[in-house]
Design a protein around this motif. Structure first.
Motif, PDB file in Angstrom:
ATOM      1  N   ARG A 172       0.868  -1.185   0.000  1.00 42.39           N
ATOM      2  CA  ARG A 172       0.000   0.000   0.000  1.00 42.39           C
ATOM      3  C   ARG A 172       0.901   1.229   0.000  1.00 42.39           C
ATOM      4  NH1 ARG A 172      -4.842  -1.519   4.335  1.00 42.39           N
ATOM      5  NH2 ARG A 172      -5.512  -3.446   3.285  1.00 42.39           N
ATOM      6  N   LEU A 173       0.673   2.116  -0.949  1.00 39.30           N
ATOM      7  CA  LEU A 173       1.553   3.261  -1.139  1.00 39.30           C
ATOM      8  C   LEU A 173       0.823   4.567  -0.823  1.00 39.30           C
ATOM      9  CD1 LEU A 173       3.267   2.216  -4.494  1.00 39.30           C
ATOM     10  CD2 LEU A 173       3.987   1.716  -2.158  1.00 39.30           C
ATOM     11  N   GLU A 174       1.475   5.398  -0.060  1.00 33.27           N
ATOM     12  CA  GLU A 174       0.921   6.694   0.320  1.00 33.27           C
ATOM     13  C   GLU A 174       0.730   7.581  -0.910  1.00 33.27           C
ATOM     14  OE1 GLU A 174       2.363  10.661   2.854  1.00 33.27           O
ATOM     15  OE2 GLU A 174       3.637   8.888   2.687  1.00 33.27           O
ATOM     16  N   THR A 175      -0.315   8.396  -0.878  1.00 32.83           N
ATOM     17  CA  THR A 175      -0.524   9.439  -1.881  1.00 32.83           C
ATOM     18  C   THR A 175       0.170  10.702  -1.395  1.00 32.83           C
ATOM     19  OG1 THR A 175      -2.686   8.494  -2.476  1.00 32.83           O
ATOM     20  CG2 THR A 175      -2.250  10.770  -3.149  1.00 32.83           C
ATOM     21  N   ILE A 176       1.250  11.096  -2.055  1.00 37.65           N
ATOM     22  CA  ILE A 176       2.055  12.230  -1.605  1.00 37.65           C
ATOM     23  C   ILE A 176       1.513  13.510  -2.227  1.00 37.65           C
ATOM     24  CG2 ILE A 176       4.370  13.234  -1.535  1.00 37.65           C
ATOM     25  CD1 ILE A 176       5.483  10.395  -1.842  1.00 37.65           C
ATOM     26  N   HIS A 177       1.174  14.480  -1.375  1.00 35.59           N
ATOM     27  CA  HIS A 177       0.650  15.768  -1.837  1.00 35.59           C
ATOM     28  C   HIS A 177       1.791  16.787  -1.832  1.00 35.59           C
ATOM     29  CE1 HIS A 177      -2.809  13.472  -0.290  1.00 35.59           C
ATOM     30  NE2 HIS A 177      -3.427  14.001  -1.330  1.00 35.59           N
ATOM     31  N   ASP A 178       2.664  16.647  -2.813  1.00 32.92           N
ATOM     32  CA  ASP A 178       3.887  17.446  -2.869  1.00 32.92           C
ATOM     33  C   ASP A 178       3.680  18.704  -3.716  1.00 32.92           C
ATOM     34  OD1 ASP A 178       3.503  15.704  -4.995  1.00 32.92           O
ATOM     35  OD2 ASP A 178       5.641  15.516  -5.443  1.00 32.92           O
ATOM     36  N   PHE A 179       2.707  19.521  -3.316  1.00 36.18           N
ATOM     37  CA  PHE A 179       2.393  20.765  -4.023  1.00 36.18           C
ATOM     38  C   PHE A 179       1.637  21.669  -3.068  1.00 36.18           C
ATOM     39  CE2 PHE A 179      -0.635  17.362  -5.150  1.00 36.18           C
ATOM     40  CZ  PHE A 179      -1.785  17.836  -4.545  1.00 36.18           C
ATOM     41  N   ARG A 180       1.469  22.904  -3.458  1.00 43.29           N
ATOM     42  CA  ARG A 180       0.691  23.844  -2.655  1.00 43.29           C
ATOM     43  C   ARG A 180       0.122  24.913  -3.585  1.00 43.29           C
ATOM     44  NH1 ARG A 180       5.533  27.042   0.636  1.00 43.29           N
ATOM     45  NH2 ARG A 180       6.647  27.806  -1.212  1.00 43.29           N
ATOM     46  N   GLY A 181      -0.878  25.625  -3.084  1.00 44.25           N
ATOM     47  CA  GLY A 181      -1.455  26.722  -3.842  1.00 44.25           C
ATOM     48  C   GLY A 181      -2.561  26.319  -4.794  1.00 44.25           C
ATOM     49  N   PHE A 182      -3.049  25.075  -4.687  1.00 48.52           N
ATOM     50  CA  PHE A 182      -4.127  24.628  -5.560  1.00 48.52           C
ATOM     51  C   PHE A 182      -5.390  24.386  -4.727  1.00 48.52           C
ATOM     52  CE2 PHE A 182      -0.191  23.524  -7.725  1.00 48.52           C
ATOM     53  CZ  PHE A 182      -0.427  24.036  -9.003  1.00 48.52           C
ATOM     54  N   ASP A 183      -6.471  24.019  -5.390  1.00 48.61           N
ATOM     55  CA  ASP A 183      -7.736  23.759  -4.712  1.00 48.61           C
ATOM     56  C   ASP A 183      -7.500  22.792  -3.546  1.00 48.61           C
ATOM     57  OD1 ASP A 183     -10.308  22.760  -3.992  1.00 48.61           O
ATOM     58  OD2 ASP A 183     -11.063  23.251  -5.979  1.00 48.61           O
ATOM     59  N   PRO A 184      -7.948  23.147  -2.333  1.00 47.65           N
ATOM     60  CA  PRO A 184      -7.730  22.272  -1.169  1.00 47.65           C
ATOM     61  C   PRO A 184      -8.259  20.855  -1.342  1.00 47.65           C
ATOM     62  CG  PRO A 184      -8.503  24.430  -0.465  1.00 47.65           C
ATOM     63  CD  PRO A 184      -8.613  24.408  -1.959  1.00 47.65           C
ATOM     64  N   VAL A 185      -9.210  20.652  -2.239  1.00 43.33           N
ATOM     65  CA  VAL A 185      -9.741  19.308  -2.430  1.00 43.33           C
ATOM     66  C   VAL A 185      -8.647  18.356  -2.914  1.00 43.33           C
ATOM     67  CG1 VAL A 185     -10.480  19.607  -4.850  1.00 43.33           C
ATOM     68  CG2 VAL A 185     -11.701  18.009  -3.357  1.00 43.33           C
ATOM     69  N   LEU A 186      -7.639  18.899  -3.606  1.00 43.61           N
ATOM     70  CA  LEU A 186      -6.542  18.038  -4.059  1.00 43.61           C
ATOM     71  C   LEU A 186      -5.756  17.458  -2.890  1.00 43.61           C
ATOM     72  CD1 LEU A 186      -5.136  20.027  -7.122  1.00 43.61           C
ATOM     73  CD2 LEU A 186      -6.129  17.736  -7.165  1.00 43.61           C
ATOM     74  N   ASN A 187      -5.683  18.207  -1.794  1.00 44.97           N
ATOM     75  CA  ASN A 187      -4.941  17.720  -0.624  1.00 44.97           C
ATOM     76  C   ASN A 187      -5.663  16.589   0.092  1.00 44.97           C
ATOM     77  OD1 ASN A 187      -2.746  19.577  -0.841  1.00 44.97           O
ATOM     78  ND2 ASN A 187      -4.111  21.187  -0.107  1.00 44.97           N
ATOM     79  N   GLN A 188      -6.931  16.386  -0.233  1.00 43.98           N
ATOM     80  CA  GLN A 188      -7.694  15.290   0.370  1.00 43.98           C
ATOM     81  C   GLN A 188      -7.786  14.081  -0.553  1.00 43.98           C
ATOM     82  OE1 GLN A 188      -8.519  15.860   3.509  1.00 43.98           O
ATOM     83  NE2 GLN A 188      -7.672  17.920   3.233  1.00 43.98           N
ATOM     84  N   ALA A 189      -7.333  14.228  -1.793  1.00 43.61           N
ATOM     85  CA  ALA A 189      -7.464  13.144  -2.763  1.00 43.61           C
ATOM     86  C   ALA A 189      -6.524  11.989  -2.414  1.00 43.61           C
ATOM     87  CB  ALA A 189      -7.167  13.662  -4.165  1.00 43.61           C
ATOM     88  N   ILE A 190      -7.009  10.794  -2.565  1.00 43.55           N
ATOM     89  CA  ILE A 190      -6.224   9.581  -2.316  1.00 43.55           C
ATOM     90  C   ILE A 190      -6.299   8.709  -3.565  1.00 43.55           C
ATOM     91  CG2 ILE A 190      -5.981   7.493  -0.930  1.00 43.55           C
ATOM     92  CD1 ILE A 190      -5.322  10.027   0.610  1.00 43.55           C
ATOM     93  N   TYR A 191      -5.136   8.250  -4.019  1.00 42.25           N
ATOM     94  CA  TYR A 191      -5.113   7.284  -5.119  1.00 42.25           C
ATOM     95  C   TYR A 191      -4.623   5.963  -4.546  1.00 42.25           C
ATOM     96  CZ  TYR A 191      -4.741   5.210  -9.697  1.00 42.25           C
ATOM     97  OH  TYR A 191      -4.921   4.389 -10.778  1.00 42.25           O
ATOM     98  N   ALA A 192      -5.540   5.034  -4.436  1.00 38.59           N
ATOM     99  CA  ALA A 192      -5.296   3.830  -3.639  1.00 38.59           C
ATOM    100  C   ALA A 192      -4.924   2.601  -4.468  1.00 38.59           C
ATOM    101  CB  ALA A 192      -6.530   3.524  -2.794  1.00 38.59           C
ATOM    102  N   ALA A 193      -4.372   2.798  -5.657  1.00 39.31           N
ATOM    103  CA  ALA A 193      -3.935   1.636  -6.425  1.00 39.31           C
ATOM    104  C   ALA A 193      -2.912   0.837  -5.625  1.00 39.31           C
ATOM    105  CB  ALA A 193      -3.317   2.079  -7.751  1.00 39.31           C
ATOM    106  N   PRO A 194      -2.967  -0.481  -5.687  1.00 40.49           N
ATOM    107  CA  PRO A 194      -2.013  -1.291  -4.912  1.00 40.49           C
ATOM    108  C   PRO A 194      -0.603  -1.186  -5.478  1.00 40.49           C
ATOM    109  CG  PRO A 194      -3.309  -2.678  -6.371  1.00 40.49           C
ATOM    110  CD  PRO A 194      -3.915  -1.310  -6.456  1.00 40.49           C
ATOM    111  N   GLY A 195       0.361  -1.501  -4.642  1.00 39.31           N
ATOM    112  CA  GLY A 195       1.712  -1.704  -5.122  1.00 39.31           C
ATOM    113  C   GLY A 195       1.852  -3.117  -5.670  1.00 39.31           C
ATOM    114  N   ALA A 196       3.077  -3.495  -5.999  1.00 40.10           N
ATOM    115  CA  ALA A 196       3.336  -4.845  -6.516  1.00 40.10           C
ATOM    116  C   ALA A 196       4.687  -5.290  -5.988  1.00 40.10           C
ATOM    117  CB  ALA A 196       3.295  -4.856  -8.038  1.00 40.10           C
TER     118      ALA A 196
END
Length: 254
Positions: free
Chosen positions: A55-79
């Motif tokens: 399971r891989l963390e969704t890294i929010h490595d940005f700022r200054g955009f719509d706050p909804v992006l900071n809540q987004a999670i992409y939960a694709a599995p690792g391998a």
């Protein structure tokens, strides 16, 4: 082997905006590969690293955009098993490689994947981009090519065909494209169409190269993608512009 892709990922809010690039990415992967291996401009390292967690963390490595992006999670599995096989292969081919079980996926990886496979139903491994040189990015692409020859794995280089942040961050999404960005794209275009990696490797000699790429990390994923399919012609799957100076080109090689 699926033909490798180069994706210009643009600003993080491409995930939210109904732009031509957003729509192009949404329709780009109708059939699911067994796995995706993505190399993003936003993770550089001296030794190549591979995400090996389940399971891989969704890294929010940005700022200054719509706050909804900071809540987004992409939960694709690792391998993890595939990551171990890949690390062994790269090491055997002379690419110094380590597994990283704690690293997540940065926005250069998860933002385009959230449009490509919004159901997060395909395992996604991220590999770090060699920080040392263009040649190191090419060597990694060549090594990946030999690994995926008989596998249904999609290789993606995620960067930007042009990347002048000093210009683009000041502009609205629909701002007109400046001449310096258009001239760079026009100059590199014939080499992409013919798959001329040696010519693309000389990108620093193209018009306005320094302004379009003040640092090289966003063009190196292009070199990597071309090296996965050496000599094979490129097909432009999409072209548009974002915030004036950001080319949103998507290319497939082979």
């Amino acid at each position: 082997m699926r033909p490798p892709l180069f994706i210009s990922h643009g600003a993080p809010d491409v995930l939210l905006r109904d732009t031509p690039a957003h729509r192009a990415l949404t329709g780009l992967m109708p059939s699911a590969p067994d796995a995706v291996v993505i190399v993003s401009a936003h993770w550089e390292s001296h030794r190549v690293e591979i995400t090996s967690g389940e399971r891989l963390e969704t890294i929010h490595d940005f700022r200054g955009f719509d706050p909804v992006l900071n809540q987004a999670i992409y939960a694709a599995p690792g391998a993890p098993a595939l990551a171990r096989q890949l690390a062994e292969h790269l090491t055997q081919t002379g690419v110094e490689t380590v597994l990283n079980p704690r690293r997540g996926r940065d926005h250069g990886a998860w933002i385009p994947m959230a449009l490509l496979r919004p159901k997060a139903d395909v395992p996604v491994i991220q590999i770090s981009l060699p920080i040392t040189s263009d040649d190191a990015a090419i060597a990694l692409g060549e090594a990946l090519s030999h690994f995926v020859t008989t596998l249904d794995v999609q290789i993606i280089g995620s960067g930007s065909l042009t990347h002048s942040l000093m210009d683009s961050l000041r502009e609205a999404e629909t701002a007109p494209s400046p001449a310096f960005a258009i001239e760079f794209r026009d100059a590199i275009l014939p080499y992409l169409e013919t798959g001329d990696l040696e010519a693309v490797k000389a990108w620093r000699g193209l018009p306005h190269a320094q302004r379009n790429h003040p640092t090289p990390e966003h063009i190196r994923p292009l070199l990597l993608a071309m090296a996965v399919a050496p000599g094979r012609p490129g097909t432009c799957l999409h072209t548009s512009w974002s915030r004036g100076a950001l080319s949103m080109d998507i290319w497939q090689f082979g």
